[in-house]
Design an enzyme around this catalytic site. Structure first.
Site, PDB file in Angstrom:
ATOM      1  N   GLU A  12       0.849  -1.203   0.000  1.00  0.00           N
ATOM      2  CA  GLU A  12       0.000   0.000   0.000  1.00  0.00           C
ATOM      3  C   GLU A  12       0.885   1.253   0.000  1.00  0.00           C
ATOM      4  O   GLU A  12       0.794   2.104   0.896  1.00  0.00           O
ATOM      5  CB  GLU A  12      -0.936  -0.028   1.224  1.00  0.00           C
ATOM      6  CG  GLU A  12      -1.855  -1.252   1.223  1.00  0.00           C
ATOM      7  CD  GLU A  12      -2.672  -1.409   2.506  1.00  0.00           C
ATOM      8  OE1 GLU A  12      -2.650  -0.517   3.364  1.00  0.00           O
ATOM      9  OE2 GLU A  12      -3.344  -2.453   2.620  1.00  0.00           O
ATOM     10  N   HIS A  49      -3.912   3.548   5.429  1.00  0.00           N
ATOM     11  CA  HIS A  49      -3.833   2.358   4.572  1.00  0.00           C
ATOM     12  C   HIS A  49      -4.467   2.706   3.222  1.00  0.00           C
ATOM     13  O   HIS A  49      -4.935   3.833   3.023  1.00  0.00           O
ATOM     14  CB  HIS A  49      -4.624   1.206   5.187  1.00  0.00           C
ATOM     15  CG  HIS A  49      -3.990   0.586   6.389  1.00  0.00           C
ATOM     16  ND1 HIS A  49      -3.501  -0.707   6.384  1.00  0.00           N
ATOM     17  CD2 HIS A  49      -3.765   1.065   7.642  1.00  0.00           C
ATOM     18  CE1 HIS A  49      -3.014  -0.995   7.583  1.00  0.00           C
ATOM     19  NE2 HIS A  49      -3.156   0.065   8.362  1.00  0.00           N
ATOM     20  N   GLU A  59      -8.573   4.457   5.370  1.00  0.00           N
ATOM     21  CA  GLU A  59      -8.356   3.707   4.125  1.00  0.00           C
ATOM     22  C   GLU A  59      -8.537   4.667   2.949  1.00  0.00           C
ATOM     23  O   GLU A  59      -9.645   5.129   2.676  1.00  0.00           O
ATOM     24  CB  GLU A  59      -9.364   2.556   4.007  1.00  0.00           C
ATOM     25  CG  GLU A  59      -9.240   1.482   5.091  1.00  0.00           C
ATOM     26  CD  GLU A  59      -8.116   0.478   4.842  1.00  0.00           C
ATOM     27  OE1 GLU A  59      -7.393   0.591   3.828  1.00  0.00           O
ATOM     28  OE2 GLU A  59      -7.955  -0.425   5.686  1.00  0.00           O
TER      29      GLU A  59
HETATM   30 ZN   LIG Z   1      -3.671  -2.070   4.830  1.00  0.00          ZN
END
Ligand SMILES: [Zn+2]
Length: 220
Positions: free
Chosen positions: A38, A136, A191
């Site tokens: 990521e 993330h 995220e």
């Molecule tokens: Zn992650």
């Protein structure tokens, strides 16, 4: 001026390094690169640190910035570290489990077996945070653990991502379980979208982090 904090080294001997900015007020931790596949999380957080925070140092807050939690995974382009462990399942939370459904979530041979996990634990011990924001990439969302609902709402109001308390599957040994549930620290898993940023990506998310910082300066 930020000070450098050594937090150990990875399996492949990459230094695990955080930087700390400020000396007063509540402490907030910013992490990225927990999952090595990521890299956009690192790009975003590094940009925020260099272009925003170092240029406009906030007054009443101390910020610990740990951009490459899993340098071996980032180097190899793998979610897991060099031992094949998902760092976000390796924390010694009460709900840690020795087995995972999927290989990519391998929790390690024992809780906190990995140097990257220990690095975060050491950062938490030495600079006790009132909030942790771990960046993330996946399906864009603002996920929270522990007493972080208000903080999550403020972030989601700015970046427009969906707010989630449960990510949709069990995450034993996660940072959220360890720091959020077990230690009552506000934990946000931010995220971001994977791959190509959509338009407004930078403004939405850097704006959201500024809103979070302003909120935490006041409320801790
Ligand atoms: Zn992650």
């Amino acid at each position: 001026m930020a000070s450098i904090v050594a937090l150990g080294e990875s399996i492949k001997k990459a230094p695990l390094i955080a930087e700390v900015l400020g000396e007063s007020g509540p402490i907030i931790h910013l992490y990225s690169g927990v999952h090595g596949d990521e890299p956009e999380s690192v790009e975003f957080l590094t940009g925020f640190w260099k272009r925003e925070l170092l240029e406009n140092v906030p007054d009443n807050i101390t910020i610990l910035y740990f951009p490459e939690v899993n340098p071996d995974g980032l180097e190899a382009g793998t979610r897991v570290n060099a031992n094949g462990v998902d760092i976000n399942r390796n924390f010694p939370s009460k709900n840690w489990e020795p087995k995972s459904v999927e290989k990519k979530n391998y929790p390690g041979k024992s809780p906190a077996s990995e140097p990257e996990t220990k690095a975060i634990m050491s950062a938490i011990d030495r600079f006790p945070p009132s909030a942790i924001i771990s960046v993330h990439t996946w399906i864009p969302q603002v996920n929270f653990d522990g007493p972080a609902e208000n903080l999550a709402k403020i972030i989601a109001a700015k970046n427009g991502y969906v707010l989630t308390e449960h990510i949709g599957y069990p995450t034993p040994g996660s940072l959220g379980a360890f720091a959020g549930y077990d230690r009552n620290i506000q934990v946000i898993t931010l995220e971001l979208p994977e791959h190509t940023p959509v338009s407004g990506y930078w403004e939405r998310n850097s704006g959201a982090l500024w809103e979070a910082i302003k909120y935490l300066e006041k409320h801790g």
